[in-house]
Enzyme design. Structure first.
Site, PDB file in Angstrom:
ATOM      1  N   CYS A 187    -108.099  44.208  13.074  1.00  0.00           N
ATOM      2  CA  CYS A 187    -109.492  43.854  13.364  1.00  0.00           C
ATOM      3  C   CYS A 187    -109.734  44.153  14.837  1.00  0.00           C
ATOM      4  CB  CYS A 187    -109.724  42.370  13.072  1.00  0.00           C
ATOM      5  SG  CYS A 187    -111.349  41.789  13.582  1.00  0.00           S
ATOM      6  N   THR A 188    -110.928  44.677  15.111  1.00  0.00           N
ATOM      7  CA  THR A 188    -111.268  45.081  16.485  1.00  0.00           C
ATOM      8  C   THR A 188    -111.062  43.978  17.520  1.00  0.00           C
ATOM      9  OG1 THR A 188    -113.507  44.430  15.832  1.00  0.00           O
ATOM     10  CG2 THR A 188    -113.028  46.796  15.934  1.00  0.00           C
ATOM     11  N   HIS A 189    -111.230  42.721  17.081  1.00  0.00           N
ATOM     12  CA  HIS A 189    -111.206  41.611  18.038  1.00  0.00           C
ATOM     13  C   HIS A 189    -109.785  41.186  18.451  1.00  0.00           C
ATOM     14  CE1 HIS A 189    -115.319  41.432  16.752  1.00  0.00           C
ATOM     15  NE2 HIS A 189    -115.578  40.308  17.400  1.00  0.00           N
ATOM     16  N   TYR A 205    -119.628  42.267   9.476  1.00  0.00           N
ATOM     17  CA  TYR A 205    -119.472  43.051   8.251  1.00  0.00           C
ATOM     18  C   TYR A 205    -118.312  42.493   7.415  1.00  0.00           C
ATOM     19  CZ  TYR A 205    -122.416  47.097   9.723  1.00  0.00           C
ATOM     20  OH  TYR A 205    -123.445  47.925  10.089  1.00  0.00           O
ATOM     21  N   GLY A 206    -117.431  41.761   8.081  1.00  0.00           N
ATOM     22  CA  GLY A 206    -116.155  41.344   7.465  1.00  0.00           C
ATOM     23  C   GLY A 206    -116.287  40.440   6.260  1.00  0.00           C
ATOM     24  N   CYS A 259    -114.354  50.151  13.540  1.00  0.00           N
ATOM     25  CA  CYS A 259    -114.345  48.890  12.794  1.00  0.00           C
ATOM     26  C   CYS A 259    -113.401  48.994  11.601  1.00  0.00           C
ATOM     27  CB  CYS A 259    -115.760  48.616  12.304  1.00  0.00           C
ATOM     28  SG  CYS A 259    -115.912  47.150  11.307  1.00  0.00           S
ATOM     29  N   ASN A 260    -112.444  48.087  11.534  1.00  0.00           N
ATOM     30  CA  ASN A 260    -111.475  48.095  10.427  1.00  0.00           C
ATOM     31  C   ASN A 260    -112.161  47.877   9.084  1.00  0.00           C
ATOM     32  OD1 ASN A 260    -108.443  47.769  11.654  1.00  0.00           O
ATOM     33  ND2 ASN A 260    -110.007  46.977  13.018  1.00  0.00           N
ATOM     34  N   THR A 261    -113.164  46.991   9.082  1.00  0.00           N
ATOM     35  CA  THR A 261    -113.845  46.683   7.820  1.00  0.00           C
ATOM     36  C   THR A 261    -114.581  47.928   7.302  1.00  0.00           C
ATOM     37  OG1 THR A 261    -114.110  44.421   8.610  1.00  0.00           O
ATOM     38  CG2 THR A 261    -115.477  45.082   6.754  1.00  0.00           C
ATOM     39  N   ASP A 312    -119.119  50.550  15.416  1.00  0.00           N
ATOM     40  CA  ASP A 312    -118.529  49.303  14.931  1.00  0.00           C
ATOM     41  C   ASP A 312    -119.653  48.416  14.406  1.00  0.00           C
ATOM     42  OD1 ASP A 312    -116.527  47.175  14.677  1.00  0.00           O
ATOM     43  OD2 ASP A 312    -117.532  46.250  16.379  1.00  0.00           O
ATOM     44  N   SER A 313    -119.263  47.355  13.717  1.00  0.00           N
ATOM     45  CA  SER A 313    -120.242  46.390  13.221  1.00  0.00           C
ATOM     46  C   SER A 313    -120.914  45.625  14.363  1.00  0.00           C
ATOM     47  CB  SER A 313    -119.543  45.396  12.294  1.00  0.00           C
ATOM     48  OG  SER A 313    -118.462  44.797  12.987  1.00  0.00           O
ATOM     49  N   GLU A 339    -115.032  35.601  19.963  1.00  0.00           N
ATOM     50  CA  GLU A 339    -116.370  35.822  20.546  1.00  0.00           C
ATOM     51  C   GLU A 339    -116.796  34.631  21.403  1.00  0.00           C
ATOM     52  OE1 GLU A 339    -119.372  37.520  18.091  1.00  0.00           O
ATOM     53  OE2 GLU A 339    -118.121  39.265  17.685  1.00  0.00           O
TER      54      GLU A 339
END
Ligand code: DGL
Length: 268
Positions: A187-189, A44-45, A75-77, A12-13, A155
């Site tokens: 998105c991962t978050h 990265y987004g 990571c989706n991006t 992931d980023s 975050e």
């Protein structure tokens, strides 16, 4: 070492991909996992395709040296803009990504065919979710909304906070007239604010791509006879390109357990 005993590589980023690692640990408790998070270069987004492709290539080369049997683009991006570049490097190795898994789950979940996607700006601009969903079911309509403020809020640990709630409400208002019945958390978050999201968008099925990716990995590795049958304590190794302030606290909240075996490597 038998192929099935090798680790699953996940990247992931930054810290967000730990939501996918957590889902993998829960779904496949025997599997060894090696994780790389590019914490020195996140986010990265908001970066360009070229840069993301270049960084992803460096990460994949590093993970291929770690004795892995399969690779997960958490990571989706990265999945949105660099999936092809990654697959070019991995040859016959099974590669999974959050977008294909999320698209499968969204198509399975929708009855009206009206699907919303929330993601980073780069993921939304790439149109990757819409393409993946419409390739599976041409009569689906995909409505996407970039939510750039959510990654920093999550975050910060503001998972159930008024500022996050109002921000989510503002972003989700773009779906009001669209009558979606399914919302992909692209998105991962975002799985960390699932309770808040479901409060704000009642009656809509949420697709958590961390869980759907873990499910896809489990099914495919089983079909390929690549599941680790050895019931030993699994080995989890975490590599990052930097250990920023509060990294451990944030990482452990994403992973829901302590982050042992953490090492810094510099790429590129
Ligand atoms: N991991 C990214 C994603 O899933 C979010 C964080 C970033 O912008 O790098 O899109």
């Amino acid at each position: 070492m038998r192929e099935s005993q090798k680790a699953i590589g996940v990247f992931d980023s930054g810290v967000g991909g730990l939501t996918v690692v957590r889902a993998l640990m829960e779904r496949l408790p025997n599997e060894n996992i090696v994780y790389f998070g590019d914490t020195a270069r996140v986010p990265y987004g908001t970066k360009s395709r070229n840069t993301i492709e270049q960084f992803s290539e460096q990460i994949v080369r590093f993970l291929l040296e770690q004795n892995i049997k399969s690779l997960v683009i958490a990571c989706n991006t990265i999945a949105a803009v660099a999936e092809h570049r990654v697959r070019r490097l991995t040859g016959a190795m099974p590669v999974f990504d959050v977008i294909n898994a999320g698209a499968d789950a969204a198509v399975a979940a929708t009855s009206t065919g009206k699907i919303g996607v929330i993601a980073t700006t780069t993921t939304v601009n790439s149109n990757a979710y819409a393409r993946a969903i419409e390739a599976r079911r041409a009569d689906c309509h995909v409505f996407s909304q970039a939510c750039p403020l959510l990654v920093p809020l999550i975050e910060e640990g503001w998972l159930d906070n008024e500022v996050t709630r109002l921000t989510v409400r503002e972003y989700l208002s773009s779906f009001t007239s669209k009558h979606i019945d399914t919302l992909v958390l692209g998105c991962t978050h975002y799985p960390l604010i699932k309770p808040l999201l479901s409060d704000e968008i009642c009656g809509v099925t949420l697709v958590d791509s961390a869980i759907t990716t873990a499910e896809a990995v489990a099914n495919k590795l089983k079909n390929l006879d690549l599941l680790n049958e050895i019931q030993d304590i699994p080995d989890y190794r975490f590599f990052v390109s930097d250990i920023p302030l509060r990294f451990r606290a944030i990482g452990e909240s994403f992973l829901n357990r302590s982050l042992d075996q953490l090492e810094i490597v510099s790429l590129g």
